[in-house]
Write a protein that holds these residues in place. Structure first.
Motif, PDB file in Angstrom:
ATOM      1  N   GLY A  35       0.809  -1.210   0.000  1.00  0.00           N
ATOM      2  CA  GLY A  35       0.000   0.000   0.000  1.00  0.00           C
ATOM      3  C   GLY A  35       0.843   1.262   0.000  1.00  0.00           C
ATOM      4  O   GLY A  35       0.564   2.224  -0.733  1.00  0.00           O
ATOM      5  N   ILE A  36       1.904   1.262   0.808  1.00  0.00           N
ATOM      6  CA  ILE A  36       2.787   2.424   0.887  1.00  0.00           C
ATOM      7  C   ILE A  36       3.516   2.638  -0.436  1.00  0.00           C
ATOM      8  O   ILE A  36       3.611   3.766  -0.940  1.00  0.00           O
ATOM      9  CB  ILE A  36       3.796   2.257   2.040  1.00  0.00           C
ATOM     10  CG1 ILE A  36       3.073   2.331   3.385  1.00  0.00           C
ATOM     11  CG2 ILE A  36       4.890   3.322   1.989  1.00  0.00           C
ATOM     12  CD1 ILE A  36       3.929   1.916   4.560  1.00  0.00           C
ATOM     13  N   VAL A  37       4.025   1.540  -1.005  1.00  0.00           N
ATOM     14  CA  VAL A  37       4.726   1.629  -2.293  1.00  0.00           C
ATOM     15  C   VAL A  37       3.770   2.085  -3.395  1.00  0.00           C
ATOM     16  O   VAL A  37       4.107   2.931  -4.226  1.00  0.00           O
ATOM     17  CB  VAL A  37       5.372   0.268  -2.650  1.00  0.00           C
ATOM     18  CG1 VAL A  37       5.945   0.295  -4.061  1.00  0.00           C
ATOM     19  CG2 VAL A  37       6.470  -0.069  -1.641  1.00  0.00           C
ATOM     20  N   TRP A  38       2.562   1.527  -3.387  1.00  0.00           N
ATOM     21  CA  TRP A  38       1.549   1.935  -4.385  1.00  0.00           C
ATOM     22  C   TRP A  38       1.234   3.414  -4.262  1.00  0.00           C
ATOM     23  O   TRP A  38       1.146   4.136  -5.265  1.00  0.00           O
ATOM     24  CB  TRP A  38       0.280   1.110  -4.199  1.00  0.00           C
ATOM     25  CG  TRP A  38      -0.840   1.546  -5.118  1.00  0.00           C
ATOM     26  CD1 TRP A  38      -1.055   1.140  -6.399  1.00  0.00           C
ATOM     27  CD2 TRP A  38      -1.875   2.495  -4.800  1.00  0.00           C
ATOM     28  NE1 TRP A  38      -2.166   1.782  -6.921  1.00  0.00           N
ATOM     29  CE2 TRP A  38      -2.682   2.611  -5.972  1.00  0.00           C
ATOM     30  CE3 TRP A  38      -2.194   3.248  -3.686  1.00  0.00           C
ATOM     31  CZ2 TRP A  38      -3.789   3.453  -6.016  1.00  0.00           C
ATOM     32  CZ3 TRP A  38      -3.297   4.101  -3.731  1.00  0.00           C
ATOM     33  CH2 TRP A  38      -4.091   4.198  -4.889  1.00  0.00           C
ATOM     34  N   LEU A  39       1.038   3.890  -3.034  1.00  0.00           N
ATOM     35  CA  LEU A  39       0.714   5.294  -2.811  1.00  0.00           C
ATOM     36  C   LEU A  39       1.828   6.185  -3.332  1.00  0.00           C
ATOM     37  O   LEU A  39       1.584   7.195  -4.003  1.00  0.00           O
ATOM     38  CB  LEU A  39       0.513   5.542  -1.306  1.00  0.00           C
ATOM     39  CG  LEU A  39       0.020   6.925  -0.900  1.00  0.00           C
ATOM     40  CD1 LEU A  39      -1.389   7.160  -1.435  1.00  0.00           C
ATOM     41  CD2 LEU A  39       0.024   7.069   0.622  1.00  0.00           C
ATOM     42  N   TYR A  40       3.068   5.791  -3.071  1.00  0.00           N
ATOM     43  CA  TYR A  40       4.215   6.586  -3.520  1.00  0.00           C
ATOM     44  C   TYR A  40       4.330   6.561  -5.039  1.00  0.00           C
ATOM     45  O   TYR A  40       4.547   7.600  -5.679  1.00  0.00           O
ATOM     46  CB  TYR A  40       5.490   6.032  -2.884  1.00  0.00           C
ATOM     47  CG  TYR A  40       6.758   6.722  -3.339  1.00  0.00           C
ATOM     48  CD1 TYR A  40       7.111   7.969  -2.847  1.00  0.00           C
ATOM     49  CD2 TYR A  40       7.609   6.109  -4.261  1.00  0.00           C
ATOM     50  CE1 TYR A  40       8.277   8.603  -3.268  1.00  0.00           C
ATOM     51  CE2 TYR A  40       8.772   6.730  -4.676  1.00  0.00           C
ATOM     52  CZ  TYR A  40       9.106   7.977  -4.179  1.00  0.00           C
ATOM     53  OH  TYR A  40      10.251   8.591  -4.599  1.00  0.00           O
TER      54      TYR A  40
END
Length: 483
Positions: free
Chosen positions: A295-300
């Motif tokens: 989720g964090i990587v996707w958001l970034y």
């Protein structure tokens, strides 16, 4: 210097000895727990030449005095306040009682991860050195240093082994630290971590491929299958398991007869926790950790420079609240799972924020005529460029307000740039000028450009805002200057 008088003046400005619940000192600061911070005479503290700055964080009110001075002032302060000798840990524990549930959670994460940061930093920086040796086109066109000088190949392999150790055996480090924080025996926590990365288990990084092929090994116990999968490089599973271990051990210590305690308690603690880890806690938290990381990587990746700008804008305000300590757990997971994430994007953005705070402080140094502000700004600005922002943030920028606005503007612009160019770190370290060694080799140029942008925008913006502030106050007839 009359240390007794200084201590007396500080004590009076803090609301008297009745308002001081606990006191200790570190290398540069008085660290205090006050009953009511509303009684502090901030104006009086700011007017004292010996006081380089003040700030409140984690339930503590801290007064920056500088190395050497703080030791002498503390002796007199403790005598005047009628306080016994206390350690900084005692003061932290006293201050923690004033925190709300969210702040306590962040402090808990900080208490677990801060002690193991040196090991992660060492491993990460060694990884950075290995990258310098093996990255193509960094020093030699079309080749890496190792390819150009084959005699260095084994050196690079040796460094790579040293670098990976902290991440391969990360559950052992976290197990020790977390179990100790949760009130259990840290050595049992380390043993639990060893259990989770035992070589008889399927390597955690091979889990995805084995799952796709349907080749996951299992223990078959009375018809019930338990997956034999390790937890290399994970964070959430070992945190949850350490909590269960500590609470199980604490319960057993209270209930098992003392004659059997040393035999039964460790045995049952490890067995029960290990069983729960591999059957229930581990699989659930592994999935949760993967979802969080993805989720964090996707958001970034999807928000790009907009998300980078927003994070850069908010990073310094987050530091003020102390919430940035919660990022350590996220960064540790990003770095441990580097094959999938490519590294941490949080570290470069933190560096952009720190550089901007330093630039804004140095801008104040060039325009202010206040000798005390100059004295604080010179040292604080350089410190921020090197990765330590508290003196700049609390001693100068927040007090004057306009440098803080200039700094977060510079941080936002620079963070947008490094998000656009996908700058990521392969290690933790000093988030500032020295952070270059922590950055992926193919992103170093972009990182340097980002630092230049952060410094230039924050510096120019601060000077612009200072002039506007000066004009505004002149029009209002206050007769005061911006700094």
């Amino acid at each position: 210097m009359d240390y007794k008088q200084i201590a007396q003046d500080i004590l009076l400005a803090l609301g008297g000895k009745e308002n001081v619940a606990a006191a200790a000192h570190c290398a540069t600061r008085l660290r205090l727990v006050l009953h009511d911070e509303g009684k502090v005479d901030q104006t009086k503290l700011d007017s004292m030449d010996v006081v380089k700055g003040t700030f409140s964080t984690g339930g503590q009110y801290q007064v920056i005095l500088g190395s050497g001075t703080v030791n002498e002032v503390y002796k007199e302060f403790a005598n005047l306040a009628g306080l016994s000798e206390m350690s900084t840990k005692d003061v932290k524990d006293a201050g923690a009682k004033k925190l709300n549930p969210l702040q306590r959670f962040v402090k808990m994460l900080s208490d677990i991860f801060v002690p193991i940061i040196p090991a992660i930093v060492a491993g990460g920086l060694l990884m950075g050195i290995n990258n310098l040796l093996t990255a193509k086109d960094l020093f030699i066109a079309g080749k890496s240093l190792v390819e150009a000088h084959p005699e260095m190949a084994d050196l690079a392999a040796l460094i790579n082994t040293f670098a990976n150790a902290a991440f391969v055996f990360l559950p052992i480090l976290i197990g020790f630290s977390a179990t100790q924080r949760f009130g259990g025996n840290p050595y049992l926590g380390a043993a639990l971590g060893m259990l989770m990365v035992h070589p008889d288990l399927l390597n955690g990084w091979s889990y995805g491929a084995a799952l796709a092929k349907g080749e996951i090994p299992v223990w078959n116990i009375f018809g019930f299958e338990i997956q034999k999968v390790g937890y290399q490089g994970t964070v959430l599973p070992v945190l949850a398991a350490s909590f269960i271990l500590a609470k199980t051990e604490t319960f057993l210590r209270r209930t098992v007869p003392s004659a059997l305690d040393n035999l039964v308690t460790p045995l049952l603690s490890i067995f029960v926790t290990g069983l729960l880890t591999f059957t229930l806690v581990g699989p659930i938290t592994r999935s949760a950790g993967n979802l969080l990381t993805d989720g964090i990587v996707w958001l970034y990746d999807t928000t790009g420079f907009v998300g980078g700008a927003l994070f850069g804008l908010l990073y310094a305000p987050i530091v003020i609240t102390g919430m940035h300590h919660s990022f350590i757990a996220v960064e540790t997971q990003l770095l441990a799972d580097m094959a999938k994430t490519g590294g941490s994007f949080i570290f470069p953005i933190a560096a952009m924020s720190n550089i901007a705070q330093g630039a804004a402080t140095l801008a104040v140094l060039t325009i202010t005529k206040d000798a005390k502000v100059k004295g604080v700004a010179s040292a604080a600005g350089i410190s921020a460029l090197l990765g330590i922002t508290e003196p700049a943030l609390f001693g100068v920028n927040l007090k004057l307000k306009y440098p803080f606005i200039g700094a977060i503007t510079g941080s936002a612009v620079a963070s947008a740039f490094i998000a656009l160019t996908k700058v990521k770190a392969t290690a933790l370290g000093a988030a500032g000028l020295p952070g270059i060694i922590s950055i992926k080799p193919d992103s170093i140029i972009s990182y340097i450009i980002g630092m230049a942008i952060s410094f230039a925008v924050a510096f120019v913006m601060t000077i612009f805002l200072a002039k506007r502030e000066g004009k505004k106050q002149s029009q209002n007839g206050t007769g005061k200057k911006a700094a």
